[in-house]
Design a protein around this motif. Structure first.
Motif, PDB file in Angstrom:
ATOM      1  N   TRP A   1     -12.760  -0.853  -3.105  1.00 59.81           N
ATOM      2  CA  TRP A   1     -12.757  -0.682  -1.640  1.00 59.81           C
ATOM      3  C   TRP A   1     -11.367  -0.296  -1.133  1.00 59.81           C
ATOM      4  CZ3 TRP A   1     -15.834  -5.840  -0.684  1.00 59.81           C
ATOM      5  CH2 TRP A   1     -17.189  -5.591  -0.832  1.00 59.81           C
ATOM      6  N   LEU A   2     -10.326  -0.965  -1.676  1.00 59.04           N
ATOM      7  CA  LEU A   2      -8.966  -0.657  -1.208  1.00 59.04           C
ATOM      8  C   LEU A   2      -8.575   0.767  -1.585  1.00 59.04           C
ATOM      9  CD1 LEU A   2      -6.997  -3.983  -1.898  1.00 59.04           C
ATOM     10  CD2 LEU A   2      -7.653  -3.035   0.309  1.00 59.04           C
ATOM     11  N   LEU A   3      -8.942   1.168  -2.813  1.00 64.51           N
ATOM     12  CA  LEU A   3      -8.631   2.548  -3.230  1.00 64.51           C
ATOM     13  C   LEU A   3      -9.372   3.548  -2.349  1.00 64.51           C
ATOM     14  CD1 LEU A   3      -8.625   2.662  -7.119  1.00 64.51           C
ATOM     15  CD2 LEU A   3      -6.786   3.309  -5.577  1.00 64.51           C
ATOM     16  N   ALA A   4     -10.637   3.269  -2.103  1.00 65.78           N
ATOM     17  CA  ALA A   4     -11.436   4.179  -1.273  1.00 65.78           C
ATOM     18  C   ALA A   4     -10.810   4.310   0.117  1.00 65.78           C
ATOM     19  CB  ALA A   4     -12.868   3.665  -1.168  1.00 65.78           C
ATOM     20  N   ALA A   5     -10.359   3.165   0.688  1.00 64.89           N
ATOM     21  CA  ALA A   5      -9.755   3.213   2.027  1.00 64.89           C
ATOM     22  C   ALA A   5      -8.430   3.973   1.992  1.00 64.89           C
ATOM     23  CB  ALA A   5      -9.542   1.789   2.548  1.00 64.89           C
ATOM     24  N   ALA A   6      -7.608   3.720   0.965  1.00 62.02           N
ATOM     25  CA  ALA A   6      -6.292   4.363   0.893  1.00 62.02           C
ATOM     26  C   ALA A   6      -6.418   5.872   0.687  1.00 62.02           C
ATOM     27  CB  ALA A   6      -5.470   3.743  -0.242  1.00 62.02           C
ATOM     28  N   LEU A   7      -7.439   6.278  -0.071  1.00 62.93           N
ATOM     29  CA  LEU A   7      -7.561   7.697  -0.420  1.00 62.93           C
ATOM     30  C   LEU A   7      -8.560   8.445   0.459  1.00 62.93           C
ATOM     31  CD1 LEU A   7      -7.638   7.248  -4.314  1.00 62.93           C
ATOM     32  CD2 LEU A   7      -5.677   7.716  -2.848  1.00 62.93           C
ATOM     33  N   GLY A   8      -9.270   7.691   1.309  1.00 60.54           N
ATOM     34  CA  GLY A   8     -10.264   8.336   2.179  1.00 60.54           C
ATOM     35  C   GLY A   8     -11.442   8.880   1.390  1.00 60.54           C
ATOM     36  N   LEU A   9     -11.822   8.173   0.324  1.00 59.69           N
ATOM     37  CA  LEU A   9     -12.934   8.632  -0.524  1.00 59.69           C
ATOM     38  C   LEU A   9     -14.080   7.631  -0.470  1.00 59.69           C
ATOM     39  CD1 LEU A   9     -10.918   9.601  -3.737  1.00 59.69           C
ATOM     40  CD2 LEU A   9     -11.739  11.145  -1.942  1.00 59.69           C
TER      41      LEU A   9
END
Ligand SMILES: C[S@@+](CC[C@H](N)C(=O)[O-])C[C@H]1O[C@@H](n2cnc3c(N)ncnc32)[C@H](O)[C@@H]1O
Length: 288
Positions: free
Chosen positions: A39-47
Protein backbone atom coordinates in the motif's frame (compact mmCIF):
# COMPACT_ATOMS: atom_id res chain seq x y z
CA UNK A 1 23.52 9.90 -7.06
CA UNK A 2 22.71 11.36 -3.61
CA UNK A 3 19.08 11.95 -2.63
CA UNK A 4 17.65 14.86 -0.58
CA UNK A 5 17.99 12.76 2.57
CA UNK A 6 21.74 12.50 1.97
CA UNK A 7 21.50 8.76 1.24
CA UNK A 8 23.16 7.55 -1.94
CA UNK A 9 20.63 6.39 -4.50
CA UNK A 10 21.31 2.91 -5.87
CA UNK A 11 19.82 2.84 -9.41
CA UNK A 12 20.09 -0.96 -9.61
CA UNK A 13 17.47 -1.50 -6.87
CA UNK A 14 14.12 -2.50 -8.29
CA UNK A 15 10.61 -1.91 -7.02
CA UNK A 16 10.61 -5.49 -5.72
CA UNK A 17 13.84 -4.89 -3.77
CA UNK A 18 12.15 -1.89 -2.14
CA UNK A 19 9.03 -3.89 -1.40
CA UNK A 20 11.09 -6.52 0.49
CA UNK A 21 12.94 -3.78 2.32
CA UNK A 22 9.77 -2.01 3.41
CA UNK A 23 8.19 -5.27 4.49
CA UNK A 24 11.14 -6.04 6.78
CA UNK A 25 11.16 -2.53 8.27
CA UNK A 26 7.40 -2.59 8.88
CA UNK A 27 7.46 -5.93 10.70
CA UNK A 28 8.04 -4.26 14.06
CA UNK A 29 5.07 -1.91 13.52
CA UNK A 30 2.29 -4.03 12.13
CA UNK A 31 1.01 -7.58 11.84
CA UNK A 32 0.41 -7.09 8.11
CA UNK A 33 3.83 -5.89 6.86
CA UNK A 34 3.48 -7.41 3.39
CA UNK A 35 0.20 -5.61 2.72
CA UNK A 36 1.33 -2.30 4.22
CA UNK A 37 4.53 -2.39 2.13
CA UNK A 38 2.42 -2.77 -1.02
CA UNK A 39 0.00 0.00 0.00
CA UNK A 40 2.79 2.45 0.89
CA UNK A 41 4.63 1.72 -2.36
CA UNK A 42 1.43 2.11 -4.36
CA UNK A 43 0.73 5.47 -2.67
CA UNK A 44 4.31 6.73 -3.12
CA UNK A 45 4.46 5.72 -6.78
CA UNK A 46 0.85 6.46 -7.73
CA UNK A 47 0.33 2.88 -8.92
CA UNK A 48 -2.42 0.34 -8.32
CA UNK A 49 -1.77 -3.27 -7.23
CA UNK A 50 -1.63 -4.63 -10.77
CA UNK A 51 0.89 -1.97 -11.86
CA UNK A 52 3.08 -2.77 -8.84
CA UNK A 53 3.30 -6.37 -10.08
CA UNK A 54 3.91 -5.36 -13.70
CA UNK A 55 6.70 -2.96 -12.73
CA UNK A 56 8.27 -5.18 -10.05
CA UNK A 57 11.62 -5.49 -11.81
CA UNK A 58 11.93 -1.86 -12.93
CA UNK A 59 14.40 0.40 -11.12
CA UNK A 60 13.23 3.10 -8.71
CA UNK A 61 14.28 6.66 -9.55
CA UNK A 62 15.86 9.01 -7.05
CA UNK A 63 12.61 11.06 -6.83
CA UNK A 64 10.56 7.92 -6.23
CA UNK A 65 12.99 6.82 -3.55
CA UNK A 66 12.55 10.19 -1.81
CA UNK A 67 8.76 9.75 -1.81
CA UNK A 68 8.98 6.15 -0.53
CA UNK A 69 11.36 7.02 2.29
CA UNK A 70 9.23 10.03 3.30
CA UNK A 71 6.16 7.78 3.72
CA UNK A 72 8.17 5.13 5.53
CA UNK A 73 9.59 7.73 7.92
CA UNK A 74 6.07 8.95 8.73
CA UNK A 75 4.82 5.42 9.29
CA UNK A 76 7.78 4.55 11.52
CA UNK A 77 7.05 7.68 13.56
CA UNK A 78 3.64 6.15 14.36
CA UNK A 79 1.51 8.10 11.86
CA UNK A 80 -1.59 5.93 11.19
CA UNK A 81 -1.53 4.11 7.87
CA UNK A 82 -4.68 5.92 6.71
CA UNK A 83 -2.98 9.33 6.98
CA UNK A 84 0.14 8.02 5.19
CA UNK A 85 -1.99 6.70 2.33
CA UNK A 86 -4.37 9.69 2.30
CA UNK A 87 -7.35 7.40 1.81
CA UNK A 88 -9.32 4.81 3.75
CA UNK A 89 -12.20 2.48 3.09
CA UNK A 90 -15.54 2.81 4.92
CA UNK A 91 -18.76 0.93 4.13
CA UNK A 92 -17.35 0.04 0.70
CA UNK A 93 -16.44 3.66 -0.12
CA UNK A 94 -12.90 4.91 -0.74
CA UNK A 95 -12.65 8.15 1.24
CA UNK A 96 -9.91 10.76 1.25
CA UNK A 97 -8.65 11.28 4.78
CA UNK A 98 -6.26 13.84 6.26
CA UNK A 99 -5.09 14.66 9.79
CA UNK A 100 -8.01 17.14 10.09
CA UNK A 101 -10.49 14.25 10.25
CA UNK A 102 -10.98 11.19 12.41
CA UNK A 103 -10.08 8.00 10.55
CA UNK A 104 -13.44 6.27 9.95
CA UNK A 105 -13.69 3.08 12.03
CA UNK A 106 -15.33 -0.26 11.14
CA UNK A 107 -17.36 0.08 14.40
CA UNK A 108 -19.18 3.04 12.87
CA UNK A 109 -20.45 0.85 10.02
CA UNK A 110 -22.86 -0.63 12.59
CA UNK A 111 -24.37 2.83 13.09
CA UNK A 112 -24.87 3.19 9.32
CA UNK A 113 -26.52 -0.24 9.03
CA UNK A 114 -28.92 0.55 11.89
CA UNK A 115 -29.75 3.98 10.46
CA UNK A 116 -30.62 2.41 7.11
CA UNK A 117 -32.96 -0.18 8.68
CA UNK A 118 -36.52 0.85 7.94
CA UNK A 119 -35.43 3.87 5.89
CA UNK A 120 -37.45 3.68 2.70
CA UNK A 121 -35.42 2.67 -0.37
CA UNK A 122 -37.70 4.72 -2.56
CA UNK A 123 -39.35 8.02 -1.77
CA UNK A 124 -38.41 11.02 0.27
CA UNK A 125 -36.67 10.74 3.58
CA UNK A 126 -34.39 13.23 5.28
CA UNK A 127 -31.26 12.28 7.21
CA UNK A 128 -28.88 14.38 9.32
CA UNK A 129 -25.28 13.41 10.21
CA UNK A 130 -23.88 15.50 13.07
CA UNK A 131 -20.08 15.85 13.34
CA UNK A 132 -19.52 14.43 9.89
CA UNK A 133 -15.68 14.52 9.86
CA UNK A 134 -14.60 12.93 6.57
CA UNK A 135 -18.28 12.66 5.60
CA UNK A 136 -18.13 8.89 6.11
CA UNK A 137 -21.61 8.32 7.60
CA UNK A 138 -23.44 10.88 5.44
CA UNK A 139 -21.86 9.51 2.27
CA UNK A 140 -22.50 5.86 3.13
CA UNK A 141 -26.18 6.69 3.71
CA UNK A 142 -26.39 8.85 0.58
CA UNK A 143 -24.95 6.02 -1.53
CA UNK A 144 -27.26 3.40 -0.04
CA UNK A 145 -30.36 5.65 -0.29
CA UNK A 146 -29.84 7.87 -3.36
CA UNK A 147 -33.41 9.27 -3.00
CA UNK A 148 -32.80 10.49 0.55
CA UNK A 149 -32.06 14.13 1.30
CA UNK A 150 -28.88 13.98 3.37
CA UNK A 151 -27.56 16.86 5.49
CA UNK A 152 -24.22 16.91 7.32
CA UNK A 153 -22.89 19.35 9.93
CA UNK A 154 -19.29 19.80 11.06
CA UNK A 155 -17.71 22.43 13.31
CA UNK A 156 -14.14 22.13 12.00
CA UNK A 157 -13.68 24.04 8.70
CA UNK A 158 -10.66 21.87 7.81
CA UNK A 159 -12.62 18.66 8.34
CA UNK A 160 -15.58 20.01 6.37
CA UNK A 161 -13.25 20.71 3.45
CA UNK A 162 -12.30 17.00 3.41
CA UNK A 163 -15.97 15.98 3.62
CA UNK A 164 -16.93 18.30 0.76
CA UNK A 165 -14.11 16.89 -1.40
CA UNK A 166 -15.30 13.34 -0.71
CA UNK A 167 -18.87 14.43 -1.40
CA UNK A 168 -17.96 15.95 -4.76
CA UNK A 169 -16.69 12.54 -5.88
CA UNK A 170 -19.20 10.24 -4.21
CA UNK A 171 -22.53 12.02 -3.57
CA UNK A 172 -22.79 15.62 -4.80
CA UNK A 173 -26.38 15.82 -3.52
CA UNK A 174 -25.35 15.94 0.18
CA UNK A 175 -25.85 19.34 1.91
CA UNK A 176 -22.73 20.28 3.94
CA UNK A 177 -23.02 22.89 6.70
CA UNK A 178 -20.39 24.36 9.01
CA UNK A 179 -21.29 25.00 12.64
CA UNK A 180 -22.12 23.78 16.10
CA UNK A 181 -24.46 20.72 16.07
CA UNK A 182 -27.99 21.93 15.13
CA UNK A 183 -27.12 25.66 14.98
CA UNK A 184 -26.54 26.01 11.19
CA UNK A 185 -29.81 24.20 10.28
CA UNK A 186 -33.03 25.93 9.31
CA UNK A 187 -35.26 25.46 12.37
CA UNK A 188 -38.16 24.25 10.18
CA UNK A 189 -36.27 21.15 8.92
CA UNK A 190 -37.43 17.80 10.35
CA UNK A 191 -35.46 14.57 9.92
CA UNK A 192 -36.37 10.88 9.70
CA UNK A 193 -32.95 9.92 11.02
CA UNK A 194 -30.42 11.89 13.03
CA UNK A 195 -27.13 10.03 13.34
CA UNK A 196 -23.94 10.98 15.11
CA UNK A 197 -20.61 9.52 16.10
CA UNK A 198 -19.66 12.47 18.31
CA UNK A 199 -16.54 12.92 20.46
CA UNK A 200 -17.19 10.73 23.52
CA UNK A 201 -13.88 10.34 25.33
CA UNK A 202 -13.22 12.06 28.65
CA UNK A 203 -10.22 14.39 28.61
CA UNK A 204 -8.42 12.02 31.02
CA UNK A 205 -9.04 8.89 28.92
CA UNK A 206 -5.97 6.62 29.06
CA UNK A 207 -6.30 5.75 25.33
CA UNK A 208 -5.61 9.34 24.22
CA UNK A 209 -1.81 8.98 23.86
CA UNK A 210 -2.39 6.16 21.32
CA UNK A 211 -4.70 8.46 19.36
CA UNK A 212 -2.35 11.48 19.37
CA UNK A 213 -2.26 11.80 15.56
CA UNK A 214 -6.03 12.27 15.31
CA UNK A 215 -7.76 15.61 16.08
CA UNK A 216 -8.36 16.15 19.79
CA UNK A 217 -11.69 17.89 19.05
CA UNK A 218 -12.91 14.81 17.19
CA UNK A 219 -12.19 12.55 20.15
CA UNK A 220 -12.64 14.43 23.41
CA UNK A 221 -16.00 15.68 24.67
CA UNK A 222 -14.94 17.16 28.02
CA UNK A 223 -14.35 16.04 31.62
CA UNK A 224 -17.06 13.34 31.62
CA UNK A 225 -17.01 12.22 27.96
CA UNK A 226 -20.80 12.64 27.77
CA UNK A 227 -20.93 16.38 27.01
CA UNK A 228 -21.49 16.11 23.22
CA UNK A 229 -23.95 13.22 23.55
CA UNK A 230 -25.95 15.32 26.07
CA UNK A 231 -26.20 18.28 23.70
CA UNK A 232 -27.13 16.18 20.68
CA UNK A 233 -29.84 14.33 22.64
CA UNK A 234 -31.18 17.57 24.15
CA UNK A 235 -31.70 19.10 20.70
CA UNK A 236 -32.72 15.96 18.83
CA UNK A 237 -36.35 15.35 19.74
CA UNK A 238 -37.74 18.58 18.26
CA UNK A 239 -35.70 18.07 15.05
CA UNK A 240 -37.18 14.65 14.31
CA UNK A 241 -40.29 13.95 12.30
CA UNK A 242 -42.96 11.67 13.79
CA UNK A 243 -41.44 8.15 14.15
CA UNK A 244 -38.05 9.64 13.38
CA UNK A 245 -35.07 8.07 15.11
CA UNK A 246 -31.93 9.42 16.78
CA UNK A 247 -28.97 7.00 16.66
CA UNK A 248 -25.75 7.61 18.55
CA UNK A 249 -22.43 5.83 18.67
CA UNK A 250 -20.81 5.94 22.11
CA UNK A 251 -18.17 4.29 24.25
CA UNK A 252 -18.74 0.72 25.47
CA UNK A 253 -19.24 1.92 29.05
CA UNK A 254 -21.69 4.73 28.18
CA UNK A 255 -24.78 2.71 27.18
CA UNK A 256 -26.55 3.08 30.49
CA UNK A 257 -25.95 6.84 30.67
CA UNK A 258 -27.05 7.41 27.05
CA UNK A 259 -30.25 5.38 27.53
CA UNK A 260 -30.98 7.50 30.60
CA UNK A 261 -30.48 10.72 28.63
CA UNK A 262 -32.72 9.48 25.80
CA UNK A 263 -35.49 8.45 28.21
CA UNK A 264 -35.32 11.78 30.06
CA UNK A 265 -35.56 13.67 26.76
CA UNK A 266 -38.87 11.91 25.98
CA UNK A 267 -37.71 9.34 23.43
CA UNK A 268 -39.56 6.02 23.07
CA UNK A 269 -38.31 2.54 22.14
CA UNK A 270 -34.91 3.39 23.65
CA UNK A 271 -32.45 0.60 23.03
CA UNK A 272 -28.75 -0.17 22.71
CA UNK A 273 -27.13 -2.49 20.18
CA UNK A 274 -23.87 -4.32 20.79
CA UNK A 275 -20.92 -4.85 18.48
CA UNK A 276 -19.63 -8.32 17.56
CA UNK A 277 -17.63 -8.41 20.78
CA UNK A 278 -20.85 -7.87 22.79
CA UNK A 279 -19.97 -4.29 23.81
CA UNK A 280 -22.73 -1.64 23.92
CA UNK A 281 -21.89 0.79 21.08
CA UNK A 282 -25.00 2.33 19.49
CA UNK A 283 -28.07 3.63 21.34
CA UNK A 284 -31.22 4.93 19.74
CA UNK A 285 -34.60 6.42 20.54
CA UNK A 286 -37.71 7.20 18.51
CA UNK A 287 -40.03 10.21 18.50
CA UNK A 288 -43.66 9.17 18.75
C1 LIG B 1 -15.66 11.12 16.41
S1 LIG B 1 -15.55 12.27 15.08
C2 LIG B 1 -16.63 11.46 13.91
C3 LIG B 1 -16.33 11.76 12.46
C4 LIG B 1 -17.18 10.92 11.48
N1 LIG B 1 -18.59 11.15 11.69
C5 LIG B 1 -16.87 9.45 11.62
O1 LIG B 1 -17.69 8.72 12.19
O2 LIG B 1 -15.81 9.02 11.17
C6 LIG B 1 -16.55 13.59 15.70
C7 LIG B 1 -16.68 14.81 14.78
O3 LIG B 1 -17.52 15.78 15.40
C8 LIG B 1 -17.01 17.08 15.15
N2 LIG B 1 -17.50 17.98 16.18
C9 LIG B 1 -17.04 18.13 17.44
N3 LIG B 1 -17.77 19.06 18.09
C10 LIG B 1 -18.72 19.51 17.22
C11 LIG B 1 -19.76 20.47 17.32
N4 LIG B 1 -19.98 21.16 18.44
N5 LIG B 1 -20.55 20.65 16.24
C12 LIG B 1 -20.34 19.96 15.09
N6 LIG B 1 -19.35 19.04 14.94
C13 LIG B 1 -18.55 18.82 16.00
C14 LIG B 1 -15.50 16.87 15.17
O4 LIG B 1 -14.82 17.92 14.54
C15 LIG B 1 -15.37 15.52 14.47
O5 LIG B 1 -15.21 15.69 13.08
Amino acid sequence: MTSDSGVTHDPSRSLRDWQYDLREQLRVLTDQPEQEARWLLAAALGLDGAALLRNALLPISSEEETRITALLTQRRAGVPLAYCLGEWSFYGLDLCVAPAVLIPRPDTETLVTLALEGLAEEGASRVLDLGTGSGAIALAIAQARPQAEVWAVERSPAALQVARANGALLAPQVHWLEGDWYAPLDSALRFDRIVANPPYLADSDPHLPDLRHEPWDALVAGPSGLECLERIIAGGYERLSLLGMLLLEHGPDQGNAVRGLLNNAGFSAVQTRCDLAGRERVSSGTRI
